[in-house]
Design an enzyme around this catalytic site. Sequence first.
Site, PDB file in Angstrom:
ATOM      1  N   ASN A   1      31.751  -4.228  47.912  1.00 63.82           N
ATOM      2  CA  ASN A   1      31.601  -3.574  46.612  1.00 63.82           C
ATOM      3  C   ASN A   1      30.215  -2.938  46.563  1.00 63.82           C
ATOM      4  O   ASN A   1      29.214  -3.640  46.494  1.00 63.82           O
ATOM      5  CB  ASN A   1      31.765  -4.632  45.499  1.00 63.82           C
ATOM      6  CG  ASN A   1      31.497  -4.075  44.119  1.00 63.82           C
ATOM      7  OD1 ASN A   1      31.362  -2.862  43.937  1.00 63.82           O
ATOM      8  ND2 ASN A   1      31.421  -4.974  43.143  1.00 63.82           N
ATOM      9  N   TRP A   2      30.186  -1.620  46.612  1.00 58.76           N
ATOM     10  CA  TRP A   2      28.894  -0.923  46.672  1.00 58.76           C
ATOM     11  C   TRP A   2      28.223  -0.839  45.303  1.00 58.76           C
ATOM     12  O   TRP A   2      27.071  -0.413  45.197  1.00 58.76           O
ATOM     13  CB  TRP A   2      29.074   0.483  47.253  1.00 58.76           C
ATOM     14  CG  TRP A   2      29.555   0.498  48.678  1.00 58.76           C
ATOM     15  CD1 TRP A   2      29.788  -0.594  49.488  1.00 58.76           C
ATOM     16  CD2 TRP A   2      29.862   1.645  49.475  1.00 58.76           C
ATOM     17  NE1 TRP A   2      30.222  -0.191  50.726  1.00 58.76           N
ATOM     18  CE2 TRP A   2      30.283   1.181  50.755  1.00 58.76           C
ATOM     19  CE3 TRP A   2      29.843   3.019  49.249  1.00 58.76           C
ATOM     20  CZ2 TRP A   2      30.662   2.051  51.777  1.00 58.76           C
ATOM     21  CZ3 TRP A   2      30.221   3.887  50.264  1.00 58.76           C
ATOM     22  CH2 TRP A   2      30.618   3.403  51.515  1.00 58.76           C
ATOM     23  N   LYS A   3      28.966  -1.174  44.252  1.00 56.54           N
ATOM     24  CA  LYS A   3      28.416  -1.114  42.885  1.00 56.54           C
ATOM     25  C   LYS A   3      27.828   0.277  42.618  1.00 56.54           C
ATOM     26  O   LYS A   3      28.345   1.264  43.116  1.00 56.54           O
ATOM     27  CB  LYS A   3      27.409  -2.248  42.672  1.00 56.54           C
ATOM     28  CG  LYS A   3      28.023  -3.609  43.040  1.00 56.54           C
ATOM     29  CD  LYS A   3      27.217  -4.787  42.577  1.00 56.54           C
ATOM     30  CE  LYS A   3      27.915  -6.081  42.987  1.00 56.54           C
ATOM     31  NZ  LYS A   3      27.247  -7.274  42.475  1.00 56.54           N
TER      32      LYS A   3
ATOM     33  N   HIS B   1      35.471  -7.345  37.077  1.00 60.27           N
ATOM     34  CA  HIS B   1      34.222  -7.812  37.692  1.00 60.27           C
ATOM     35  C   HIS B   1      33.296  -8.325  36.594  1.00 60.27           C
ATOM     36  O   HIS B   1      33.250  -7.770  35.493  1.00 60.27           O
ATOM     37  CB  HIS B   1      33.560  -6.678  38.473  1.00 60.27           C
ATOM     38  CG  HIS B   1      32.434  -7.150  39.341  1.00 60.27           C
ATOM     39  ND1 HIS B   1      31.202  -7.484  38.838  1.00 60.27           N
ATOM     40  CD2 HIS B   1      32.381  -7.390  40.672  1.00 60.27           C
ATOM     41  CE1 HIS B   1      30.426  -7.891  39.831  1.00 60.27           C
ATOM     42  NE2 HIS B   1      31.113  -7.846  40.954  1.00 60.27           N
TER      43      HIS B   1
ATOM     44  N   GLU C   1      30.292  -7.979  36.078  1.00 63.68           N
ATOM     45  CA  GLU C   1      29.342  -6.987  35.544  1.00 63.68           C
ATOM     46  C   GLU C   1      30.012  -6.110  34.492  1.00 63.68           C
ATOM     47  O   GLU C   1      29.361  -5.631  33.569  1.00 63.68           O
ATOM     48  CB  GLU C   1      28.755  -6.170  36.705  1.00 63.68           C
ATOM     49  CG  GLU C   1      27.749  -7.020  37.487  1.00 63.68           C
ATOM     50  CD  GLU C   1      27.582  -6.650  38.948  1.00 63.68           C
ATOM     51  OE1 GLU C   1      28.025  -5.574  39.370  1.00 63.68           O
ATOM     52  OE2 GLU C   1      26.994  -7.477  39.685  1.00 63.68           O
TER      53      GLU C   1
ATOM     54  N   GLU D   1      34.043 -15.133  41.870  1.00 63.12           N
ATOM     55  CA  GLU D   1      32.635 -14.772  41.974  1.00 63.12           C
ATOM     56  C   GLU D   1      31.842 -15.512  40.899  1.00 63.12           C
ATOM     57  O   GLU D   1      31.768 -15.047  39.757  1.00 63.12           O
ATOM     58  CB  GLU D   1      32.459 -13.259  41.777  1.00 63.12           C
ATOM     59  CG  GLU D   1      33.167 -12.427  42.815  1.00 63.12           C
ATOM     60  CD  GLU D   1      32.510 -11.055  42.989  1.00 63.12           C
ATOM     61  OE1 GLU D   1      32.180 -10.723  44.132  1.00 63.12           O
ATOM     62  OE2 GLU D   1      32.299 -10.346  41.994  1.00 63.12           O
TER      63      GLU D   1
ATOM     64  N   GLY E   1      24.135 -11.574  43.535  1.00 60.33           N
ATOM     65  CA  GLY E   1      22.847 -10.895  43.659  1.00 60.33           C
ATOM     66  C   GLY E   1      21.643 -11.817  43.590  1.00 60.33           C
ATOM     67  O   GLY E   1      20.517 -11.357  43.437  1.00 60.33           O
TER      68      GLY E   1
ATOM     69  N   SER F   1      26.552 -13.450  46.886  1.00 65.01           N
ATOM     70  CA  SER F   1      25.546 -13.664  47.925  1.00 65.01           C
ATOM     71  C   SER F   1      26.136 -14.026  49.289  1.00 65.01           C
ATOM     72  O   SER F   1      25.586 -14.863  50.006  1.00 65.01           O
ATOM     73  CB  SER F   1      24.536 -14.720  47.474  1.00 65.01           C
ATOM     74  OG  SER F   1      23.821 -14.267  46.335  1.00 65.01           O
TER      75      SER F   1
HETATM   76  P1  13P Z   1      26.308  -9.877  46.037  1.00 66.46           P
HETATM   77  O1  13P Z   1      27.015 -10.040  47.362  1.00 66.46           O
HETATM   78  O2  13P Z   1      25.269  -8.801  46.064  1.00 66.46           O
HETATM   79  O3  13P Z   1      25.848 -11.171  45.487  1.00 66.46           O
HETATM   80  O4  13P Z   1      27.417  -9.307  44.993  1.00 66.46           O
HETATM   81  C1  13P Z   1      28.630  -9.957  44.904  1.00 66.46           C
HETATM   82  C2  13P Z   1      29.529  -9.137  44.071  1.00 66.46           C
HETATM   83  O5  13P Z   1      29.369  -9.033  42.863  1.00 66.46           O
HETATM   84  C3  13P Z   1      30.615  -8.407  44.743  1.00 66.46           C
HETATM   85  O6  13P Z   1      31.515  -7.876  43.832  1.00 66.46           O
END
Ligand code: 13P
Length: 257
Positions: free
Chosen positions: A9-11, A100, A102, A172, A178, A213
């Site tokens: 997931n590149w966000k 997600h 976020e 997650e 993160g 992570s």
């Molecule tokens: P990280 O791997 O940067 O912790 O992010 C996880 C994530 O939210 C993937 O959707």
Amino acid sequence: MRRPIVAGNWKMNTEPGPSLDAMVSALAHHPSILRAHHAGITVIVAPPFLSIATVAQSMHGTAVHIAGQNCHHEESGPYTGEVSAQALFASGATWVLVGHSERRRDAYEDDALVGKKAVAAVRGGLTPIICVGETLEQRTAGITHNVIAGQLLGALAIAGRDVFAASVIAYEPVWAIGTGLAATPEQAQDVHNHIRNVLASAGVSIPVLYGGSVTPENAMELFSIEDIDGALVGGASLKPDSFGAILDAAEATWRVA
Ligand code: 13P
């Protein structure tokens, strides 16, 4: 039968232009992609909307599938700034993340909306990756299992069994995203097993990915956990070599002996 999946997931990272082109080209030709594919692992990347079509084109003929990071719950209409599952599919995506944390946090998405989005995704030809996870406060309060069951059953009540059966779950933990602080194998196994039981009680058996992570360093340990079927990787998916190293760990875990 387990279907291992590793998704990146590149966000809101990368932007169209030469540096994205270079990254995508390195990824498309990365030897780990082909090895993972031969080991039966589904490899997915989820670029920002504006890069989906270009990344899909560059990945054409490779084993990399494309995902959206979100979609709207309607097919079309007066929804300014939104993107439909149909538009994602037409741009080359075959998967989409829904719910997600976020988006639950920033766009106030609740379980019912997540359920509607899963329906829209399947209707538009996409496989939803439905994300669930507890916050640190919820874990500390000892209500992780309730929170996760609530998220799953809340979405399932709207989406229905058939849509869920065509989906994938990503666990997650919000506190692991993160932060560099992945769930321990015990924590991950406990929740993954719980997710499997909640789904089984609804007659659903689908892959459950871990996210939060995941790095080349911890991937192997996480993949060796009984109820983990793969990973949803954030930060470490932005570098082809570290994503490749995570794919290598998956390949070593799930390669058919
Ligand atoms: P990280 O791997 O940067 O912790 O992010 C996880 C994530 O939210 C993937 O959707």
